[in-house]
Design an enzyme around this catalytic site. Structure first.
Site, PDB file in Angstrom:
ATOM      1  N   LYS A  22       0.898  -1.108   0.124  1.00  0.00           N
ATOM      2  CA  LYS A  22       0.172   0.045   0.103  1.00  0.00           C
ATOM      3  C   LYS A  22       0.655   1.248  -0.064  1.00  0.00           C
ATOM      4  O   LYS A  22       0.466   2.087  -0.753  1.00  0.00           O
ATOM      5  CB  LYS A  22      -0.852  -0.044   1.258  1.00  0.00           C
ATOM      6  CG  LYS A  22      -1.675   1.346   1.471  1.00  0.00           C
ATOM      7  CD  LYS A  22      -2.372   1.453   2.661  1.00  0.00           C
ATOM      8  CE  LYS A  22      -1.681   1.697   3.925  1.00  0.00           C
ATOM      9  NZ  LYS A  22      -1.403   3.127   4.435  1.00  0.00           N
ATOM     10  N   ASN A  23       1.909   1.394   0.842  1.00  0.00           N
ATOM     11  CA  ASN A  23       2.435   2.532   1.156  1.00  0.00           C
ATOM     12  C   ASN A  23       3.606   2.790   0.000  1.00  0.00           C
ATOM     13  O   ASN A  23       4.041   3.969   0.016  1.00  0.00           O
ATOM     14  CB  ASN A  23       3.234   2.528   2.627  1.00  0.00           C
ATOM     15  CG  ASN A  23       2.196   2.807   3.618  1.00  0.00           C
ATOM     16  OD1 ASN A  23       0.837   3.032   3.232  1.00  0.00           O
ATOM     17  ND2 ASN A  23       2.423   2.550   4.825  1.00  0.00           N
ATOM     18  N   CYS A 117      -5.637   8.295   8.667  1.00  0.00           N
ATOM     19  CA  CYS A 117      -6.086   7.689   9.962  1.00  0.00           C
ATOM     20  C   CYS A 117      -5.798   8.665  11.022  1.00  0.00           C
ATOM     21  O   CYS A 117      -4.970   9.662  10.896  1.00  0.00           O
ATOM     22  CB  CYS A 117      -5.005   6.362  10.039  1.00  0.00           C
ATOM     23  SG  CYS A 117      -5.437   4.913   9.118  1.00  0.00           S
ATOM     24  N   ARG A 122      -0.255  14.863  12.901  1.00  0.00           N
ATOM     25  CA  ARG A 122       0.501  14.380  11.842  1.00  0.00           C
ATOM     26  C   ARG A 122       0.924  15.510  11.022  1.00  0.00           C
ATOM     27  O   ARG A 122       0.316  15.975   9.916  1.00  0.00           O
ATOM     28  CB  ARG A 122      -0.295  13.153  10.946  1.00  0.00           C
ATOM     29  CG  ARG A 122      -0.636  11.884  11.848  1.00  0.00           C
ATOM     30  CD  ARG A 122      -1.173  10.895  10.809  1.00  0.00           C
ATOM     31  NE  ARG A 122      -0.333  10.286   9.911  1.00  0.00           N
ATOM     32  CZ  ARG A 122      -0.476   9.153   9.368  1.00  0.00           C
ATOM     33  NH1 ARG A 122      -1.474   8.725   9.311  1.00  0.00           N
ATOM     34  NH2 ARG A 122       0.476   8.881   8.449  1.00  0.00           N
ATOM     35  N   ASP A 308       3.754   0.052  12.177  1.00  0.00           N
ATOM     36  CA  ASP A 308       2.525  -0.544  11.613  1.00  0.00           C
ATOM     37  C   ASP A 308       2.321  -1.760  11.777  1.00  0.00           C
ATOM     38  O   ASP A 308       1.200  -2.502  11.374  1.00  0.00           O
ATOM     39  CB  ASP A 308       2.495  -0.151  10.145  1.00  0.00           C
ATOM     40  CG  ASP A 308       2.763   1.385   9.670  1.00  0.00           C
ATOM     41  OD1 ASP A 308       2.283   2.179  10.458  1.00  0.00           O
ATOM     42  OD2 ASP A 308       3.091   1.520   8.380  1.00  0.00           O
ATOM     43  N   ARG A 400      -9.154   0.073   3.888  1.00  0.00           N
ATOM     44  CA  ARG A 400      -8.310   1.148   3.112  1.00  0.00           C
ATOM     45  C   ARG A 400      -6.891   0.505   2.767  1.00  0.00           C
ATOM     46  O   ARG A 400      -6.195   0.807   1.879  1.00  0.00           O
ATOM     47  CB  ARG A 400      -7.748   2.245   4.204  1.00  0.00           C
ATOM     48  CG  ARG A 400      -8.989   3.140   4.680  1.00  0.00           C
ATOM     49  CD  ARG A 400      -8.273   4.130   5.588  1.00  0.00           C
ATOM     50  NE  ARG A 400      -7.524   5.007   4.811  1.00  0.00           N
ATOM     51  CZ  ARG A 400      -7.909   6.568   4.774  1.00  0.00           C
ATOM     52  NH1 ARG A 400      -8.531   6.663   5.854  1.00  0.00           N
ATOM     53  NH2 ARG A 400      -7.366   7.260   3.986  1.00  0.00           N
TER      54      ARG A 400
HETATM   55  N1  EPU Z   1       6.861  14.197  11.270  1.00  0.00           N
HETATM   56  C1  EPU Z   1       6.951  15.286  11.481  1.00  0.00           C
HETATM   57  N2  EPU Z   1       6.872  16.309  10.580  1.00  0.00           N
HETATM   58  C2  EPU Z   1       6.532  15.809   9.110  1.00  0.00           C
HETATM   59  C3  EPU Z   1       6.344  14.559   9.099  1.00  0.00           C
HETATM   60  C4  EPU Z   1       6.408  13.784  10.039  1.00  0.00           C
HETATM   61  O1  EPU Z   1       7.035  15.539  12.717  1.00  0.00           O
HETATM   62  O2  EPU Z   1       6.763  16.683   8.415  1.00  0.00           O
HETATM   63  C5  EPU Z   1       6.714  12.934  12.416  1.00  0.00           C
HETATM   64  C6  EPU Z   1       5.582  12.270  12.603  1.00  0.00           C
HETATM   65  O3  EPU Z   1       4.465  13.225  13.522  1.00  0.00           O
HETATM   66  C7  EPU Z   1       5.930  11.015  13.044  1.00  0.00           C
HETATM   67  C8  EPU Z   1       7.235  10.788  12.493  1.00  0.00           C
HETATM   68  O4  EPU Z   1       7.619  11.918  12.165  1.00  0.00           O
HETATM   69  O5  EPU Z   1       6.014  11.165  14.445  1.00  0.00           O
HETATM   70  C9  EPU Z   1       7.187   9.698  11.262  1.00  0.00           C
HETATM   71  O6  EPU Z   1       6.227  10.238  10.654  1.00  0.00           O
HETATM   72  P1  EPU Z   1       6.330   9.825   8.777  1.00  0.00           P
HETATM   73  O7  EPU Z   1       6.452  10.923   7.967  1.00  0.00           O
HETATM   74  O8  EPU Z   1       7.464   8.666   8.807  1.00  0.00           O
HETATM   75  O9  EPU Z   1       4.846   9.125   8.561  1.00  0.00           O
HETATM   76  P2  EPU Z   1       3.876   9.140   7.328  1.00  0.00           P
HETATM   77  O10 EPU Z   1       5.058   9.104   5.946  1.00  0.00           O
HETATM   78  O11 EPU Z   1       3.096  10.111   7.653  1.00  0.00           O
HETATM   79  C10 EPU Z   1       3.988   6.568   6.759  1.00  0.00           C
HETATM   80  C11 EPU Z   1       3.065   5.706   6.392  1.00  0.00           C
HETATM   81  C12 EPU Z   1       2.344   5.490   7.965  1.00  0.00           C
HETATM   82  C13 EPU Z   1       3.393   4.960   8.431  1.00  0.00           C
HETATM   83  C14 EPU Z   1       4.484   5.964   8.802  1.00  0.00           C
HETATM   84  C15 EPU Z   1       5.868   5.385   9.717  1.00  0.00           C
HETATM   85  C16 EPU Z   1       2.015   6.042   4.357  1.00  0.00           C
HETATM   86  C17 EPU Z   1       1.135   6.531   3.487  1.00  0.00           C
HETATM   87  N3  EPU Z   1       2.152   6.125   5.660  1.00  0.00           N
HETATM   88  O12 EPU Z   1       3.379   7.911   7.252  1.00  0.00           O
HETATM   89  O13 EPU Z   1       1.637   4.362   7.518  1.00  0.00           O
HETATM   90  O14 EPU Z   1       3.014   4.423  10.129  1.00  0.00           O
HETATM   91  O15 EPU Z   1       5.005   6.258   7.564  1.00  0.00           O
HETATM   92  O16 EPU Z   1       6.257   4.433   9.176  1.00  0.00           O
HETATM   93  O17 EPU Z   1       3.042   5.781   3.922  1.00  0.00           O
HETATM   94  C18 EPU Z   1      -0.037   2.565   7.828  1.00  0.00           C
HETATM   95  O18 EPU Z   1       0.089   2.145   6.737  1.00  0.00           O
HETATM   96  O19 EPU Z   1      -1.034   2.019   8.778  1.00  0.00           O
HETATM   97  C19 EPU Z   1       0.436   4.014   8.224  1.00  0.00           C
HETATM   98  C20 EPU Z   1      -0.144   4.803   9.004  1.00  0.00           C
END
Ligand code: EPU
Length: 430
Positions: A22-23, A117, A122, A308, A400
């Site tokens: 998915k990701n 989610c 976020r 995850d 999802r």
């Molecule tokens: N963060 C910041 N600022 C930013 C971006 C992130 O402070 O600009 C913080 C977040 O608050 C968090 C940490 O950095 O504490 C990590 O966030 P990350 O950006 O890595 O998460 P994401 O890219 O929004 C993706 C996956 C999530 C998964 C996370 C961590 C997708 C669409 N989502 O989210 O997947 O938990 O990486 O591996 O790729 C899921 O599949 O259930 C899911 C939530």
């Protein structure tokens, strides 16, 4: 309204085939915006998040055609707008990849802020910091839309991420692929889907080095040609089935996986006493007749244990001997589902980022609610183990990210079905 009804107590036995990640898919599909020719994407998971991002691309003007259940043909050439602001965009977190892809193609973008989610803040400050470093002026319009504009073409830049972020790393790669000069992302995330996105872009002619390490170098190119590309298997879907088979003390061949991507999950299963045998593209998990024991888990960015899979493993750890300590290091508030597990008889306490999970709980069925995608997966695992009947509501979260989860589990011997609930009954049980 629909819900899942599970009659627990049956071990999962047999073979399951894991779908595409998915990701990776939710980044690779918007990445086609950067391509100058049509692309074919294979091993696309048939899940609602992917269908939504494909529809968003279509709304931008791309020609998107489903060739078969897992293959999409995308012709991005007719896209004639850099504005993606309708409600569908807000409907998923990963729509932030539209920002990087549109900035990369047009030097400007207007994108509604994502939903997705719900487990704490976020923020996307790191994404915006990176785009700004590349010369894009980013403004929040009306609190809910990001508008980014460059004077001319995006410029390469050296960007240090304050926090290891998957989304930021991928988004900056998208913006940098056609930028003027070289972009260096330091403290980059290293998840398998980051490598997959880089492989996709490089196959089209991009120049990205270092994906999978914490320094990624991207030299901008002018033209990306069309390709056929197959998405990697979903590490988290695999981890979910691995946790489920351990919880139910079953035996399962998990097919279409990259065993290396599962190392941290495999290590935890072996630590608690589950047998894991690796093959080229499969793992055999055997938990039959085993007395499993406690472990500690700390979630970390890759190659650490994935956040995850945290909820699914907590559900599984309610079935082992002893007390396990789980520490969530990535998200602030990813324990909302524990309230639901408590309704099923689990004995878990939460102190800040730490969950203390008492094993040997005798889980029983109850009406529970999925609070997000992986929370929903954890409740399914608990329901598969519990005595009696579990009813899970808000299953749209689960759908999802898990393709045909009912069909896959039924084929392994689970007693699970989807039930339509008339609205007035739903209000009572949800
Ligand atoms: N963060 C910041 N600022 C930013 C971006 C992130 O402070 O600009 C913080 C977040 O608050 C968090 C940490 O950095 O504490 C990590 O966030 P990350 O950006 O890595 O998460 P994401 O890219 O929004 C993706 C996956 C999530 C998964 C996370 C961590 C997708 C669409 N989502 O989210 O997947 O938990 O990486 O591996 O790729 C899921 O599949 O259930 C899911 C939530």
């Amino acid at each position: 309204m629909e819900r899942y009804i599970i009659n627990g107590g049956k071990p999962l036995v047999g073979e399951v085939t894991i779908s595409g990640a998915k990701n990776a898919a939710v980044a690779i599909i918007p990445a086609t915006i950067l391509c100058d020719e049509p692309c074919r994407i294979e091993n696309v998971p048939n899940i609602s998040d992917v269908n939504l991002i494909a529809r968003i691309l279509q709304n931008l003007g791309a020609k998107v055609q489903r060739v078969n259940k897992h293959t999409l043909d995308i012709d991005p050439r007719p896209i004639n707008t850099c504005s993606a602001t309708d409600d569908s965009v807000r409907g998923m977190r990963a729509s932030y990849y539209l920002l990087g892809a549109l900035i990369g193609r047009w030097g400007k973008a207007k994108v509604a802020l994502p939903g997705g989610c719900n487990f704490g803040l976020r923020p996307i400050d790191q994404h915006l910091k990176g785009f700004e470093a590349m010369g894009a002026d980013c403004q929040l319009v009306g609190g809910a839309i990001v508008e980014a504009k460059c004077e001319g073409k995006v410029q390469g830049a050296q960007i240090y991420l304050d926090t290891v972020s998957v989304g930021t790393t991928m988004n900056l790669m998208l913006a940098a692929v056609k930028a003027q000069g070289q972009t260096i992302i330091e403290n980059a995330a290293k998840e398998p889907h980051i490598v997959d996105l880089a492989n996709f872009l490089n196959s089209m002619g991009a120049n990205i080095r270092g994906a999978g390490t914490d320094v990624i170098k991207i030299r901008g190119v002018d033209y990306l040609h069309g390709i056929t590309y197959s998405i990697i298997p979903d590490q988290i879907e695999a981890g979910t089935y691995m946790a489920a088979v351990a919880a139910t003390r079953g035996k399962l061949l998990v097919k279409n996986v990259t065993p290396k991507h599962l190392d941290s999950i495999t290590a935890k299963l072996e630590e608690i006493g589950v047998s894991v045998e690796e093959f080229d593209e499969a793992v055999l998990i055997d938990a039959t007749n085993r007395s499993l024991k406690r472990c500690n888990i700390k979630t970390m960015p890759h190659p650490g244990f994935p956040t995850d899979c945290q909820p699914q493993f907590v559900a599984m750890l309610t079935t082992v001997n002893g007390t396990s300590i789980v520490t969530e290091n990535v998200w602030d508030n990813r324990y909302q589902y524990i309230r639901e597990l408590l309704l099923m008889g689990a004995n878990i306490s939460v102190e800040g980022r730490v969950a203390i999970v008492d094993g040997d709980s005798q889980l029983h069925g109850a009406p529970v609610k999925a609070t997000d995608l992986r929370a929903g997966a954890a409740l399914i695992i608990a329901g598969l183990v519990a005595s009696g009947t579990t009813e899970i509501s808000s299953i749209h979260y689960i759908e999802r990210g898990y393709e045909e989860i009912i069909e896959k589990l039924c084929a392994l011997g689970a007693d699970i079905k989807k039930q339509y609930v008339p609205e007035e009954d739903a209000a009572v049980t949800a």
